[in-house]
Design a protein around this motif. Structure first.
Motif, PDB file in Angstrom:
ATOM      1  N   GLY A   1      41.548  32.646  39.731  1.00 47.02           N
ATOM      2  CA  GLY A   1      43.390  32.552  39.620  1.00 47.02           C
ATOM      3  C   GLY A   1      43.680  32.630  38.521  1.00 47.02           C
ATOM      4  N   ASP A   2      42.802  32.174  37.282  1.00 48.66           N
ATOM      5  CA  ASP A   2      43.038  32.307  36.035  1.00 48.66           C
ATOM      6  C   ASP A   2      42.909  33.665  35.093  1.00 48.66           C
ATOM      7  OD1 ASP A   2      40.337  32.325  35.644  1.00 48.66           O
ATOM      8  OD2 ASP A   2      40.087  30.709  34.380  1.00 48.66           O
ATOM      9  N   GLU A   3      42.665  34.925  36.182  1.00 43.43           N
ATOM     10  CA  GLU A   3      42.625  36.204  35.600  1.00 43.43           C
ATOM     11  C   GLU A   3      43.735  36.963  36.573  1.00 43.43           C
ATOM     12  OE1 GLU A   3      40.815  37.684  33.276  1.00 43.43           O
ATOM     13  OE2 GLU A   3      39.508  36.295  32.612  1.00 43.43           O
ATOM     14  N   PRO A   4      44.882  36.689  36.369  1.00 42.59           N
ATOM     15  CA  PRO A   4      45.953  37.368  37.141  1.00 42.59           C
ATOM     16  C   PRO A   4      46.226  39.055  36.690  1.00 42.59           C
ATOM     17  CG  PRO A   4      47.206  36.270  35.491  1.00 42.59           C
ATOM     18  CD  PRO A   4      45.575  35.755  35.348  1.00 42.59           C
ATOM     19  N   PHE A   5      45.456  39.501  35.739  1.00 42.41           N
ATOM     20  CA  PHE A   5      45.711  40.784  35.168  1.00 42.41           C
ATOM     21  C   PHE A   5      44.415  41.674  35.479  1.00 42.41           C
ATOM     22  CE2 PHE A   5      48.455  37.831  32.906  1.00 42.41           C
ATOM     23  CZ  PHE A   5      49.825  38.356  33.055  1.00 42.41           C
ATOM     24  N   ILE A   6      43.840  41.439  36.431  1.00 41.37           N
ATOM     25  CA  ILE A   6      42.513  42.419  36.469  1.00 41.37           C
ATOM     26  C   ILE A   6      43.176  43.686  37.413  1.00 41.37           C
ATOM     27  CG2 ILE A   6      40.559  42.522  38.189  1.00 41.37           C
ATOM     28  CD1 ILE A   6      40.245  40.670  36.010  1.00 41.37           C
TER      29      ILE A   6
ATOM     30  N   LYS B   1      33.289  39.037  25.742  1.00 40.69           N
ATOM     31  CA  LYS B   1      34.020  37.789  26.321  1.00 40.69           C
ATOM     32  C   LYS B   1      33.685  38.238  27.990  1.00 40.69           C
ATOM     33  CE  LYS B   1      38.608  39.734  27.028  1.00 40.69           C
ATOM     34  NZ  LYS B   1      40.152  39.444  26.784  1.00 40.69           N
ATOM     35  N   HIS B   2      33.640  37.253  28.678  1.00 38.92           N
ATOM     36  CA  HIS B   2      33.379  37.118  30.279  1.00 38.92           C
ATOM     37  C   HIS B   2      34.701  37.366  30.703  1.00 38.92           C
ATOM     38  CE1 HIS B   2      32.618  35.094  34.132  1.00 38.92           C
ATOM     39  NE2 HIS B   2      31.927  36.162  34.161  1.00 38.92           N
ATOM     40  N   ILE B   3      34.750  38.475  31.809  1.00 37.09           N
ATOM     41  CA  ILE B   3      35.961  38.568  32.493  1.00 37.09           C
ATOM     42  C   ILE B   3      35.741  37.759  33.710  1.00 37.09           C
ATOM     43  CG2 ILE B   3      37.388  40.117  33.842  1.00 37.09           C
ATOM     44  CD1 ILE B   3      37.435  40.590  30.777  1.00 37.09           C
TER      45      ILE B   3
ATOM     46  N   THR C   1      36.115  48.597  29.264  1.00 41.54           N
ATOM     47  CA  THR C   1      37.028  48.779  28.263  1.00 41.54           C
ATOM     48  C   THR C   1      38.584  48.225  28.412  1.00 41.54           C
ATOM     49  OG1 THR C   1      37.543  50.915  29.029  1.00 41.54           O
ATOM     50  CG2 THR C   1      35.561  50.673  27.599  1.00 41.54           C
ATOM     51  N   MET C   2      38.951  47.818  29.644  1.00 43.62           N
ATOM     52  CA  MET C   2      40.147  47.476  30.006  1.00 43.62           C
ATOM     53  C   MET C   2      40.419  45.991  29.756  1.00 43.62           C
ATOM     54  SD  MET C   2      40.852  49.429  33.603  1.00 43.62           S
ATOM     55  CE  MET C   2      42.614  49.261  33.350  1.00 43.62           C
ATOM     56  N   GLU C   3      41.454  45.798  29.047  1.00 46.03           N
ATOM     57  CA  GLU C   3      41.985  44.584  28.552  1.00 46.03           C
ATOM     58  C   GLU C   3      42.597  43.743  29.896  1.00 46.03           C
ATOM     59  OE1 GLU C   3      41.523  41.491  26.621  1.00 46.03           O
ATOM     60  OE2 GLU C   3      41.493  43.101  24.995  1.00 46.03           O
ATOM     61  N   SER C   4      42.000  42.591  29.851  1.00 45.74           N
ATOM     62  CA  SER C   4      42.824  41.354  30.779  1.00 45.74           C
ATOM     63  C   SER C   4      42.889  40.114  30.025  1.00 45.74           C
ATOM     64  CB  SER C   4      41.593  41.127  31.882  1.00 45.74           C
ATOM     65  OG  SER C   4      40.509  40.447  31.564  1.00 45.74           O
ATOM     66  N   ALA C   5      43.846  39.352  30.693  1.00 41.32           N
ATOM     67  CA  ALA C   5      44.161  37.984  29.960  1.00 41.32           C
ATOM     68  C   ALA C   5      43.944  37.047  30.986  1.00 41.32           C
ATOM     69  CB  ALA C   5      45.621  38.052  29.421  1.00 41.32           C
ATOM     70  N   GLY C   6      43.096  36.140  30.441  1.00 44.54           N
ATOM     71  CA  GLY C   6      42.812  34.743  31.130  1.00 44.54           C
ATOM     72  C   GLY C   6      43.778  33.868  30.992  1.00 44.54           C
TER      73      GLY C   6
ATOM     74  N   LEU D   1      50.653  36.407  25.488  1.00 47.09           N
ATOM     75  CA  LEU D   1      49.999  37.584  26.179  1.00 47.09           C
ATOM     76  C   LEU D   1      50.437  38.879  25.639  1.00 47.09           C
ATOM     77  CD1 LEU D   1      51.173  36.746  30.061  1.00 47.09           C
ATOM     78  CD2 LEU D   1      49.000  37.270  29.122  1.00 47.09           C
ATOM     79  N   PRO D   2      49.685  39.993  25.719  1.00 38.97           N
ATOM     80  CA  PRO D   2      49.895  41.018  25.253  1.00 38.97           C
ATOM     81  C   PRO D   2      51.081  41.711  25.895  1.00 38.97           C
ATOM     82  CG  PRO D   2      47.548  41.060  25.573  1.00 38.97           C
ATOM     83  CD  PRO D   2      48.265  39.916  26.223  1.00 38.97           C
ATOM     84  N   ALA D   3      51.941  42.447  24.986  1.00 41.14           N
ATOM     85  CA  ALA D   3      53.203  43.092  25.419  1.00 41.14           C
ATOM     86  C   ALA D   3      52.855  43.999  26.816  1.00 41.14           C
ATOM     87  CB  ALA D   3      54.004  43.779  24.523  1.00 41.14           C
ATOM     88  N   HIS D   4      51.718  44.758  26.642  1.00 42.62           N
ATOM     89  CA  HIS D   4      51.684  45.570  27.809  1.00 42.62           C
ATOM     90  C   HIS D   4      51.101  44.875  29.197  1.00 42.62           C
ATOM     91  CE1 HIS D   4      47.397  44.902  26.749  1.00 42.62           C
ATOM     92  NE2 HIS D   4      47.077  45.406  27.886  1.00 42.62           N
ATOM     93  N   LEU D   5      50.873  43.630  29.213  1.00 39.76           N
ATOM     94  CA  LEU D   5      50.629  42.944  30.432  1.00 39.76           C
ATOM     95  C   LEU D   5      51.815  41.997  31.084  1.00 39.76           C
ATOM     96  CD1 LEU D   5      47.049  41.381  29.377  1.00 39.76           C
ATOM     97  CD2 LEU D   5      47.628  43.376  30.847  1.00 39.76           C
TER      98      LEU D   5
END
Length: 178
Positions: free
Chosen positions: A32-37, A111-113, A158-163, A173-177
């Motif tokens: 749940g803390d990785e909503p941008f997968i 970093k761990h996703i 290589t894809m960014e996500s944000a925990g 949060l990065p603007a693209h997310l």
């Protein structure tokens, strides 16, 4: 819904598996803390599931020195075979003889996703394990699995996500997310 008393998402996954009859080879847990997968990251993880893999997860290279030293960003190191060696809230490895501000230039940290794939028989086993000393020290359940001899395959995305672990994470949060 699963029991709110479960100590982890892994325990919730086991309950969900049992409620659904347990007729699956693998379960993928997106925390749940990785909503941008992204769907591509789920597919990358699924591609590791060959029937022999116990557990699998994702990692991404860190390109920001501040993240290397952030304890809310879990780091993972893995061997040439793609098997996790250790997870930590601290920078691993420690770069001896280098100033911490320059560590990013001396090693590719990952970093761990926050998503896992569990073979269902392994999921049942790991949820019966008692918390381990390493897990308690770092507050990372995957260390319990490693301490008990389970192997965790790691694929690099290589894809960014944000925990999202803190209110500051939302603000940054990065603007693209967004």
């Amino acid at each position: 819904m699963t029991d709110p008393e479960h100590p982890s998402g892994t325990d919730r996954c086991r309950e969900a598996l049992e409620k659904n009859g347990g007729r699956f080879d693998y379960v993928i847990n997106i925390q749940g803390d990785e909503p941008f997968i992204a769907p591509e990251q789920i597919q990358l993880l699924a591609d590791l599931l060959d029937g022999k893999t116990d557990l699998a997860t994702l990692a991404k290279a860190i390109h920001d020195n501040a993240l290397v030293h952030n304890p809310n960003v879990v780091k993972v190191v893995f061997g040439k075979d793609g098997e996790a060696l250790y997870f930590s809230r601290s920078p691993i490895p420690h770069l001896r003889g280098k100033e911490p501000g320059a560590w990013q230039n001396g090693f590719t940290f990952h970093k761990h996703i926050g998503m896992y794939a569990y073979r269902t028989d392994i999921l049942k086993e790991i949820t019966r394990l008692e918390p381990s000393p390493l897990e308690k020290a770092e507050s990372l359940e995957q260390l319990r699995w490693l301490e008990n001899g389970f192997r965790i395959r790691v694929a690099v995305t290589t894809m960014e996500s944000a925990g999202i672990d803190t209110p500051e994470d939302i603000a940054n949060l990065p603007a693209h997310l967004i």
